[in-house]
Enzyme design. Structure first.
Site, PDB file in Angstrom:
ATOM      1  N   SER A   1       1.997  -0.991  -1.079  1.00  0.00           N
ATOM      2  CA  SER A   1       0.933  -1.836  -1.618  1.00  0.00           C
ATOM      3  C   SER A   1      -0.458  -1.472  -1.114  1.00  0.00           C
ATOM      4  CB  SER A   1       1.221  -3.308  -1.284  1.00  0.00           C
ATOM      5  OG  SER A   1       1.380  -3.485   0.111  1.00  0.00           O
TER       6      SER A   1
ATOM      7  N   ASP B   1      -5.177 -11.387   2.064  1.00  0.00           N
ATOM      8  CA  ASP B   1      -4.041 -12.308   2.036  1.00  0.00           C
ATOM      9  C   ASP B   1      -3.340 -12.158   3.385  1.00  0.00           C
ATOM     10  OD1 ASP B   1      -2.542  -9.947   1.846  1.00  0.00           O
ATOM     11  OD2 ASP B   1      -2.233 -10.138  -0.311  1.00  0.00           O
TER      12      ASP B   1
ATOM     13  N   HIS C   1      -2.557  -7.943   3.588  1.00  0.00           N
ATOM     14  CA  HIS C   1      -3.435  -6.834   3.217  1.00  0.00           C
ATOM     15  C   HIS C   1      -4.880  -7.086   3.640  1.00  0.00           C
ATOM     16  CE1 HIS C   1      -0.088  -7.012   0.260  1.00  0.00           C
ATOM     17  NE2 HIS C   1      -0.021  -5.734   0.561  1.00  0.00           N
TER      18      HIS C   1
END
Length: 378
Positions: A63, A353, A356
């Site tokens: 991600s 978040d 990240h």
């Protein structure tokens, strides 16, 4: 007046009498030859010092560098919805796991390749997109195949299959000779491994039943080595391999295992240090054994930990919570328009978040790493 005019005319005659001698044909030719030699030497020196940018940046991983591949697959790890992308171009939620740009975008821009690295899946790619590189990364994947299975992400082996497909597309638009040149001269970027420890080993019982921690780290590093060797045999020569971050200080891990005070989890950080050390050694071994390989291990751990431990040095005020929602548990699907960003100023947060970093944190991190590994990137 007559005296003045005579004085001026006198100076004019004196000036004319001191005019430099005219250049003879032989002298002019000699001067031009000498100047030509000097200019050629300067041009060659300038060309030697200016290394051309790689033609493309090709990205694999999780991600951290997924610009939207997960939009095109069935997975729990999605972020193609607000408030993700609130600081991206057009405030668009592209599928990047941040409020704005991600590391692959920043590196491509700093290398002079392009502003943004697009996802290979789910987007209409132009010829220029393909020629200058794409990302195959998928949020939630890892070197351990089980890691990808847990959230239905694109595994690292499947990312290599997509890379083979990409090479065939390049041959169709550029021909085999140019494709081979692009593949061999491009910069490759591989960032994954965090989910292997944080989501597979420490959070679920599947792997702990099979491995103790040192054995699991050895297994993941061996899996990483297999991936890098296959990537090499597919034509990659210049590869950035990123280590993992201080996972014990991620807001999500603080919530899960940091106790009532949500402290950094020492065991998790120690595991990350050992993993990074073993991966670094393996990367060096591959460099020594694979002819023409120029692979570098990039230490993300130290720089990010310094930002967390010394936030005032970077203008941050919040290190333990994400900006989205309460900042304690929101990530991917739970970070949405209902929870929405609760922080007043995202630039003061290291994390967007609970997993990240923010665009600003990434910018600081990439700037430091580009300086630290300047000799490799140039």
């Amino acid at each position: 007046m007559h005296q003045v005019h005579r004085s001026i005319r006198g100076r004019g005659r004196a000036s004319m009498s001191r005019r430099p001698p005219q250049c003879t044909s032989e002298l002019c030719v000699l001067i031009l030859l000498v100047l030509g030699i000097i200019f050629q030497a300067q041009a060659k020196s300038s060309n030697r010092s200016r290394t051309p940018a790689p033609p493309a940046l090709i990205v694999f991983g999780d991600s951290v560098v997924d610009p939207g591949n997960n939009n095109a697959i069935v997975t729990m790890a999605k972020c193609n919805h607000p408030p993700y992308g609130k600081d991206f171009v057009g405030h668009q939620a592209t599928g990047r796991f941040s409020n704005g740009k991600i590391p692959s975008d920043m590196i491509a821009s700093k290398l002079g390749i392009k502003q943004y690295v697009p996802a290979y899946l789910g987007t209409k790619l132009s010829t220029e997109d393909l020629l200058t590189g794409v990302s195959f990364a998928s949020g939630g994947c890892g070197y351990d195949p089980l890691t990808s299975e847990l959230v239905q992400a694109i595994s690292m082996s499947d990312q290599l299959k997509l890379f083979k497909e990409y090479k065939n597309k390049l041959k169709e638009i550029a021909g085999e000779t140019k494709t081979n040149s692009i593949i061999s001269r491009s910069m490759y970027m591989v960032i994954t491994g965090t989910d292997d420890l944080a989501n597979t080993y420490f959070t679920t019982p599947f792997r702990r039943a099979e491995y103790d921690l040192p054995s699991y780290i050895k297994f993941v590093v061996e899996s990483a080595s297999s991936f890098l060797q296959e990537l090499y045999h597919l034509g990659a020569r210049k590869i950035i391999v990123a280590g993992i971050s201080p996972i014990g200080c991620l807001p999500s891990q603080r919530t899960l295992a940091g106790g009532i005070e949500r402290e950094c989890v020492t065991l998790y950080n120690q595991a990350a240090v050992v993993y990074n050390s073993e991966l670094s050694k393996e990367v060096q071994r591959l460099n020594d054994t694979l002819a023409g390989s120029r692979t570098v291990f990039v230490d993300m751990y130290t720089s990010l930990l310094d930002m967390i431990q010394n936030p005032n040095n970077y203008g941050f005020t919040e290190i333990a919570r994400g900006c989205c929602g309460t900042g304690i548990f929101e990530v991917t699907l739970t970070c949405n328009r209902f929870t929405a960003p609760a922080c007043e100023d995202v630039s003061k947060h290291i994390f967007w978040d609970t997993y990240h970093p923010t665009e600003r944190a990434y910018e600081i991190l990439i700037r430091k790493l580009m300086k630290q590994y300047k000799s490799f990137l140039n």
